[in-house]
Every structure is written in structure tokens, then in C-alpha cells.
Design a protein around this motif. Structure first.
Motif, PDB file in Angstrom:
ATOM      1  N   THR A 168      -4.363   2.094  -9.102  1.00  0.00           N
ATOM      2  CA  THR A 168      -3.937   3.455  -9.464  1.00  0.00           C
ATOM      3  C   THR A 168      -4.495   4.479  -8.490  1.00  0.00           C
ATOM      4  N   GLU A 169      -5.641   4.186  -7.939  1.00  0.00           N
ATOM      5  CA  GLU A 169      -6.255   5.148  -7.019  1.00  0.00           C
ATOM      6  C   GLU A 169      -5.454   5.315  -5.734  1.00  0.00           C
ATOM      7  N   LYS A 183      -6.644  -5.993 -17.958  1.00  0.00           N
ATOM      8  CA  LYS A 183      -5.643  -4.990 -17.575  1.00  0.00           C
ATOM      9  C   LYS A 183      -6.276  -3.765 -16.907  1.00  0.00           C
ATOM     10  N   THR A 184      -7.138  -3.091 -17.649  1.00  0.00           N
ATOM     11  CA  THR A 184      -7.657  -1.822 -17.143  1.00  0.00           C
ATOM     12  C   THR A 184      -8.420  -1.993 -15.834  1.00  0.00           C
ATOM     13  N   GLU A 185      -9.337  -2.942 -15.815  1.00  0.00           N
ATOM     14  CA  GLU A 185     -10.168  -3.110 -14.617  1.00  0.00           C
ATOM     15  C   GLU A 185      -9.349  -3.513 -13.392  1.00  0.00           C
ATOM     16  N   PRO A 186      -8.459  -4.515 -13.489  1.00  0.00           N
ATOM     17  CA  PRO A 186      -7.685  -4.864 -12.290  1.00  0.00           C
ATOM     18  C   PRO A 186      -6.765  -3.739 -11.832  1.00  0.00           C
ATOM     19  N   LEU A 187      -6.317  -2.916 -12.780  1.00  0.00           N
ATOM     20  CA  LEU A 187      -5.352  -1.871 -12.437  1.00  0.00           C
ATOM     21  C   LEU A 187      -6.006  -0.683 -11.725  1.00  0.00           C
ATOM     22  N   GLU A 188      -7.251  -0.463 -12.040  1.00  0.00           N
ATOM     23  CA  GLU A 188      -7.884   0.762 -11.569  1.00  0.00           C
ATOM     24  C   GLU A 188      -7.864   0.961 -10.047  1.00  0.00           C
ATOM     25  N   TRP A 213       3.010   7.846 -10.737  1.00  0.00           N
ATOM     26  CA  TRP A 213       3.277   6.595 -11.441  1.00  0.00           C
ATOM     27  C   TRP A 213       4.473   6.759 -12.344  1.00  0.00           C
ATOM     28  N   VAL A 214       5.395   5.827 -12.257  1.00  0.00           N
ATOM     29  CA  VAL A 214       6.562   5.856 -13.130  1.00  0.00           C
ATOM     30  C   VAL A 214       6.231   5.011 -14.355  1.00  0.00           C
ATOM     31  N   THR A 215       6.472   5.533 -15.510  1.00  0.00           N
ATOM     32  CA  THR A 215       6.214   4.787 -16.746  1.00  0.00           C
ATOM     33  C   THR A 215       7.514   4.599 -17.514  1.00  0.00           C
ATOM     34  N   GLY A 216       7.484   3.648 -18.420  1.00  0.00           N
ATOM     35  CA  GLY A 216       8.673   3.397 -19.248  1.00  0.00           C
ATOM     36  C   GLY A 216       8.533   4.011 -20.636  1.00  0.00           C
ATOM     37  N   MET A 274       0.841  -1.196   0.000  1.00  0.00           N
ATOM     38  CA  MET A 274       0.000   0.000   0.000  1.00  0.00           C
ATOM     39  C   MET A 274       0.874   1.242   0.000  1.00  0.00           C
ATOM     40  N   ALA A 275       0.398   2.292  -0.631  1.00  0.00           N
ATOM     41  CA  ALA A 275       1.126   3.547  -0.563  1.00  0.00           C
ATOM     42  C   ALA A 275       1.046   4.077   0.852  1.00  0.00           C
ATOM     43  N   SER A 276       2.047   4.773   1.261  1.00  0.00           N
ATOM     44  CA  SER A 276       2.018   5.293   2.612  1.00  0.00           C
ATOM     45  C   SER A 276       1.031   6.447   2.731  1.00  0.00           C
ATOM     46  N   THR A 277       0.679   7.046   1.624  1.00  0.00           N
ATOM     47  CA  THR A 277      -0.222   8.185   1.655  1.00  0.00           C
ATOM     48  C   THR A 277      -1.378   7.916   0.721  1.00  0.00           C
ATOM     49  N   LEU A 278      -2.569   8.125   1.175  1.00  0.00           N
ATOM     50  CA  LEU A 278      -3.698   7.950   0.285  1.00  0.00           C
ATOM     51  C   LEU A 278      -3.905   9.203  -0.535  1.00  0.00           C
ATOM     52  N   HIS A 279      -4.622   9.014  -1.641  1.00  0.00           N
ATOM     53  CA  HIS A 279      -4.787  10.128  -2.570  1.00  0.00           C
ATOM     54  C   HIS A 279      -5.385  11.361  -1.901  1.00  0.00           C
TER      55      HIS A 279
END
Ligand code: SF4
Length: 424
Positions: free
Chosen positions: A143-144, A135-140, A149-152, A3-8
Motif C-alpha cells: 500500500t505504501e 493479510k494486513t502485514e503482507p499488504l502494508e 487504491w480501487v476498492t470494490g 511497482m508503481a511508476s511514482t513513489l508516494h
């Protein structure tokens, strides 16, 4: 799951805004990839940054940079269930070799697979829906959780990415970090060589851009590396919100993207409108108009794929009574607010024929109709009317407690004394 340490909600959009994405790019434009990553992870959004990686042909460079900056950085791998075994082995190899200690595989929802891709071959006929489900549904929901987000992604990859900066601010105050924005093919190769990084096992076999096995093919010498992805299809990215190299495109609320409201939320809709080019024996994920179904009944019944049925005012759903269980979804058309025939159809389906799959309302649907539709057993709604969409999101629909035409046994018609009704 990490989990992120900070929520959105706790994030610092004001800081980002005041700093300004332009200023951010100005300050760090000249910085190398490791520096960009370090700024993002340690200074700009500490504890609030993650990576989505495909562990494909180019992924190792970004992952190596991440490992140098923070080996515990959350990294998500979309385990679509369609990867090459070599990719799965590569995930384990890189975790070990680079010392990545926070890699999480995310999977498609089993109920989505059962419902929309029971045979596992949706990629063949509808890759966009397949990518949505896998992909999209599981990721959503992931992402919240993060603000960055780091992208390549790299500028040279497509003409749309030709002006890709190191930092991008999304409409909901998330930030995308593109440390490799200025890398070209030669830079990637040089970086791999300099750090002696292992190639994806399929790279030497001609796979230059690697995603799911069914949608990846070998490319010829001199061919665009991505020509092997979804070959023959006019498709370059995995969907609106996720691209082939693990980039989050532009985060949006589900309610902004989708029209289908079901189970209390707006969701991706795998169904399409029936069109004349579709073939009875091969179609899938389309609502077949009732007259078309009846005309081609045998072919539709022999069709093994998920299908829906569209019932319009004037159609006799009774004519398809014996076949209703064949449909995973039935759409009832409500062409106008004043046309109530759809309610009768819904009650017929749920009360007399015990139809229990998805029953959806389509057409011109306003918020006042939804409680009435629900009483008749309709459990999904295709909504385009903006105020109605907002009312659904905010869960403010009018209550109905006066019934002129009661449904089931618990509703009492207006003006009737309950004891008299029971007596009758
Ligand atoms: S890349 Fe192909 S198999 Fe993978 S999710 Fe997309 S359509 Fe399905």
C-alpha cells in the motif's frame, strides 16, 4: 513485483488537496463505474493506482472494469494460504479470460507463520491475529507504494458504508476509489449477465461471499450474503486496514497502530494479556503470569500452542528454569522507572539461562531505559509513552557508555583501568 511508476513521496498531494475531495465527488458523482475508474487511473493518479482483489464472488465486476480501462493495472491478490482451491483456479481463469497481465500474489511472511501460526489453526481461536499475519502485514508494504487504491466496496453492504462516495482522501494523502459505490446486488447481477462474466465456482454451491476457506460457509436462501463469513463470530472485516472486499480502510503508520517495538520497527503484537477466563491447556498467544504457570505447570506443558511468560517484580524466574524453552516470548514487567528488578531478571534469563527467544519489556517504559534494557538482552518493548514512541521511530535514544554495573565481558566499570581489570 509490479511497482508503481511514482513513489508516494513524489506524489501530488497539493493537487489533490486543491482539487478537493468534495469537488472530486461533485464532479464525478453521476459518472458510471467505468468512468470513475478511468478518471482515477488516467487523469487523477496516472501510474499510481492499484487494486487489491480477493477474487471472491463479486470481484469479477471490478476486475472486468479494470480490464476495460487498463489491463496492465497492478492487481494484488492476497494469497493467505487458506483459500479454497476453487478460488486459486478462479484467479487463473480471470487472468486469462479478462486479459489481466499484472496480477501479483502476495503471501504472509514465513517467519510470521512459523512464529504465530505454526499449526495453521490460528483462525480458529484468534481470527483477528490470523488476518493480521496473513493479510494486513503482507499488504502494508504494497500500500505504501501507491497513491490510489480501487476498492470494490458498495454502499448497500453495511450500514457503515451507507454514505460511501466514489472518492475518499485518506489522512496520508492517498485516495481510495470506489467505482461500485452505488451498485446494489441487482446491479452486480445485471453487470455479470450483460458481460457474460464467469461466476466464482463456489457461488452456485451457496457461497455468496467468499474469502478464506476456514472462515467462509454456505448461506441459506434469503440470508445476508456475508453471514457466511466468520459465522458465529463478531467479526465482519478482515482487520482495521483491509476489508473483505479488498478495500484499504484507513492507512496509518505502523507506529500509530501498534505498541510492540521490535527489530527496529513497530509491529503487530499477537500476544494478549492473560485473563482469568483463559484455560491452561488451551490458551495461546498470552503471557501467562509466572505464579499461574507454576500452579498449573503440567497443563501448560501439555498445551501445544505458542505461549509467553510474564515475570513481575518479586517473581522468582529461577522456579521456571527447566521450562523456559517452552515460551516463545517472556515479558518482564517494569512497573515504574525507579524499579530496577526487571534488569536483573533479564540478565538472569539471557546470561545464566541462555534464553534466546523474544524478551520484552512491558509497563511504564521511557526512552532513557531502553538502551539499558537492550544491554540486558531485552529485544522487544511495549511502548505507550508518546515521546518514547517518537524517539524510537526517529532512532534517537541516549547512548550509554559509562557502566557502574557492566554487562558481559566487554563493558568496563567506571573508574576501572582496563589493564587492571584484565589482570584481575
Ligand atoms: S479470513 Fe480466516 S483464515 Fe483468512 S486470514 Fe482471516 S482469520 Fe485467517
Amino acid at each position: 513485483m509490479a511497482m508503481a511508476s511514482t513513489l508516494h513521496s513524489d506524489r501530488q498531494p497539493d493537487k489533490l488537496r486543491s482539487l478537493g475531495i468534495v469537488a472530486l465527488n461533485g464532479m464525478f458523482d453521476e459518472m458510471d463505474a467505468v468512468g470513475v475508474m478511468r478518471q482515477a487511473v488516467a487523469e487523477i493518479l496516472p501510474g499510481d493506482v492499484a487494486i487489491v482483489s480477493s477474487f471472491g464472488a463479486d470481484s469479477v465486476v471490478l476486475l472486468h472494469i479494470a480490464a476495460q480501462v487498463d489491463p496492465s493495472l497492478p492487481i494484488y491478490f492476497l494469497e493467505t494460504g487458506k483459500h479454497f482451491p476453487e478460488t486459486l483456479a478462479y484467479v487463473e481463469q480471470l487472468k486469462k479470460q479478462l486479459g489481466l497481465i499484472n496480477v501479483t500474489a502476495i503471501h504472509p511472511a514465513p517467519h510470521d507463520l512459523a512464529r504465530f501460526d505454526p499449526d495453521g489453526d490460528l483462525w480458529e481461536t484468534d481470527p483477528d491475529s490470523c488476518c493480521h499475519i496473513r493479510k494486513t502485514e503482507p499488504l502494508e508494504p504494497i500500500t505504501e507504494q501507491f497513491g490510489g487504491w480501487v476498492t470494490g466496496r458498495k454502499r448497500f453492504q453495511t450500514k457503515e458504508r451507507g454514505v460511501l462516495p466514489h472518492f475518499e482522501l485518506t489522512s496520508d494523502d492517498r485516495i481510495k476509489i470506489n467505482p461500485l459505490a452505488y451498485f446494489n446486488d441487482a446491479d452486480v447481477a445485471a453487470y455479470k449477465a450483460e458481460h457474460d462474466l464467469p461466476e466464482h465456482p463456489l457461488y452456485s454451491h451457496g457461497y455468496k461471499s467468499i474469502g478464506c476457506a476456514p472462515c467462509t460457509s454456505v448461506v441459506a436462501e434469503g440470508e445476508d450474503p456475508r453471514a457466511g463469513r466468520w459465522r458465529g463470530l463478531n467479526k465482519k472485516e478482515c482487520g482495521i486496514h483491509y476489508d473483505f472486499s479488498g478495500a484499504i480502510a484507513s492507512p496509518m503508520n505502523a507506529a500509530d497502530k501498534y505498541s510492540l517495538f521490535k527489530d527496529g520497527t513497530f509491529v503487530a503484537d499477537p500476544f494478549r494479556v492473560w485473563d482469568e477466563t483463559m484455560v491452561a491447556g488451551e490458551a495461546r498467544y498470552a503471557h501467562v503470569p509466572l505464579p499461574v504457570f507454576l500452579e498449573n505447570r503440567e497443563a501448560f506443558l501439555a498445551n501445544p500452542h505458542p505461549l509467553g511468560l510474564l515475570v513481575s517484580p518479586g517473581d522468582r524466574v529461577e522456579d521456571a528454569e527447566a521450562d523456559l524453552g517452552r515460551f516463545v516470548s517472556i515479558a518482564i514487567k517494569f512497573p515504574a522507572f525507579t524499579d530496577g528488578r526487571g534488569y536483573s531478571t533479564a540478565r538472569l534469563l539471557t546470561e545464566r539461562y541462555q534464553y534466546a527467544n523474544e524478551l520484552r519489556a512491558v509497563g511504564d517504559i521511557l526512552q532513557d531505559q531502553i538502551p539499558l534494557m537492550r544491554r540486558c538482552g531485552i529485544n522487544a518493548f511495549v511502548i505507550t509513552h508518546k515521546p518514547t514512541r517518537e524517539a524510537l521511530i526517529e532512532n534517537r535514544l541516549p547512548e550509554v557508555n559509562i557502566f557502574y554495573q557492566p554487562v558481559g565481558t566487554s563493558e568496563v566499570p567506571v573508574g576501572t583501568r582496563p589493564y587492571l581489570r584484565r589482570a584481575s
